[in-house]
Design an enzyme around this catalytic site. Structure first.
Site, PDB file in Angstrom:
ATOM      1  N   SER A 146       0.851  -1.186   0.000  1.00 20.68           N
ATOM      2  CA  SER A 146       0.000   0.000   0.000  1.00 20.68           C
ATOM      3  C   SER A 146       0.886   1.235   0.000  1.00 20.68           C
ATOM      4  CB  SER A 146      -0.903   0.007   1.235  1.00 20.68           C
ATOM      5  OG  SER A 146      -1.785  -1.085   1.228  1.00 20.68           O
ATOM      6  N   GLY A 159      -0.386   4.460   0.102  1.00 18.92           N
ATOM      7  CA  GLY A 159      -1.184   5.610   0.515  1.00 18.92           C
ATOM      8  C   GLY A 159      -1.880   6.259  -0.663  1.00 18.92           C
ATOM      9  N   ALA A 160      -1.704   7.579  -0.775  1.00 15.89           N
ATOM     10  CA  ALA A 160      -2.379   8.323  -1.842  1.00 15.89           C
ATOM     11  C   ALA A 160      -1.878   7.949  -3.228  1.00 15.89           C
ATOM     12  CB  ALA A 160      -2.186   9.823  -1.615  1.00 15.89           C
ATOM     13  N   GLY A 209      -1.601   4.854  -4.418  1.00 21.64           N
ATOM     14  CA  GLY A 209      -2.134   3.584  -4.894  1.00 21.64           C
ATOM     15  C   GLY A 209      -1.487   2.370  -4.259  1.00 21.64           C
ATOM     16  N   GLY A 266      -6.482  -0.589   4.535  1.00 17.83           N
ATOM     17  CA  GLY A 266      -5.526  -1.595   4.064  1.00 17.83           C
ATOM     18  C   GLY A 266      -6.036  -3.008   4.262  1.00 17.83           C
ATOM     19  N   ASP A 267      -6.789  -3.217   5.342  1.00 15.88           N
ATOM     20  CA  ASP A 267      -7.363  -4.543   5.599  1.00 15.88           C
ATOM     21  C   ASP A 267      -8.460  -4.855   4.577  1.00 15.88           C
ATOM     22  OD1 ASP A 267      -5.738  -4.424   7.889  1.00 15.88           O
ATOM     23  OD2 ASP A 267      -7.332  -3.428   8.993  1.00 15.88           O
TER      24      ASP A 267
END
Length: 320
Positions: free
Chosen positions: A220, A222-223, A225, A251-252
């Site tokens: 992951s 974040g912003a 992608g 994220g889960d």
């Protein structure tokens, strides 16, 4: 069926506040109580998609009882391992611009007999599992190798492992060859011991963890992608989230989408992106339903812009 294992689950209470002013009395505009813990959230997202799931959890005290009840109401089967300590409670403060302040309690200590019983419960519960998602930090009392033991146990039972943890527990588990690991960019940087200012740096770090034993690295960013590095190739994807309400559990939700879609290849990455983007637009740690997903808005590419600066780059831990 997707089985989840959360060694340190929690009750998560989220308050929505106009702003976070230290030392002041804050009046919440909304609040929500959810079952918490990374694996718990994966099970909640899987259940919201209409797929069967079982959550194996060490539970203790009144918070543990309430957590199991809340999961049952959301369609998650719970296999509880009774422990002496009390299940922890966490607090999150969500501001309108999407800023989130979290207070995570340390959780109870698990004694050796409780640790052994938790592993044995996973072994006896995973016969029908297509995937076992092992998620979150290890509580006090469990050694970093505990996840590696669980991966070995799962492989002996014929199950595939998706591992979402960090630090020494992640590095100790890699030689056991989990099929998928899911670090965020900070955890990826921690694992390789250096900052990751660009997408190219993140790709190189993911390739290193893949070489150390991870079948696939779903990272992951974040912003910026998500990134998938596996034997099938390297893929990057993004999905728009015009209204960010809370990133708790996003994220889960992404990992749940990845596993629901088969846990391999670009189609699974697209599902992960759709689930993650939907989750951040929901309050608290609410998990998306199929009606919340916008798969048509996902963009995937193998032509990676390697010089792309990562807005959530992990640099602070490594100095200026």
């Amino acid at each position: 069926m997707i089985l989840t294992v959360t060694p340190n689950p929690s009750l998560d209470r989220t308050y929505e506040v106009p702003s976070l002013d230290r030392g002041r009395v804050l009046r919440a505009t909304g609040d929500q109580v959810d079952p918490g813990g990374k694996g718990v959230n994966v099970s909640r997202a899987v259940a919201a998609a209409g797929v069967r799931t079982t959550a194996v959890l060490p539970l203790g005290g009144a918070p543990g009882i309430l957590l199991a009840e809340l999961l049952g109401l959301q369609g998650v089967d719970v296999t509880a391992v009774s422990i002496t300590g009390q299940t922890r409670s966490n607090i999150s403060l969500a501001e309108p611009d999407g800023t989130l302040t979290k207070i995570n309690a340390p959780g109870p200590e698990l004694f050796p007999e409780e640790s052994a019983l938790l592993l044995e419960t996973v072994r006896t519960s995973c016969a029908d599992a297509a995937w076992i998602a092992c998620c979150g930090s290890l509580p006090r009392g469990l050694e970093p190798r505990w996840y590696a033991d669980l991966v070995d146990l799962a492989h002996a039972a014929g199950a595939r492992i998706a591992l979402d943890t960090s630090g020494p527990a992640l590095l100790a588990a890699l030689p056991a060859r989990p099929e998928v690991i899911k670090p965020n960019v900070s955890e990826l940087a921690e694992a390789v011991g250096r900052p990751l200012p660009t997408l190219g740096d993140a790709v190189k770090a993911a390739e290193e963890l893949h070489a150390l034993g991870a079948g696939a690295v779903l990272a992951s960013l974040g912003a910026d992608g998500q990134l998938l590095v596996s034997a099938e190739g390297t893929f990057h994807g993004t999905a728009p989230a015009p209204l960010v309400r809370s990133n708790v559990g996003a994220g889960d939700a992404s990992l749940a989408g990845f596993l629901i879609a088969g846990g391999t290849g670009p189609d699974a990455l697209a599902a992960a992106l759709a689930h993650g983007a939907a989750a951040v637009q929901l309050p608290g740690s609410a998990m998306p339903t199929p009606a919340d997903l916008r798969p048509d808005q996902v963009t995937l590419t193998q032509d990676l812009p390697l010089d792309l600066p990562l807005r959530d780059a992990a640099t602070a831990a490594f100095g200026p």
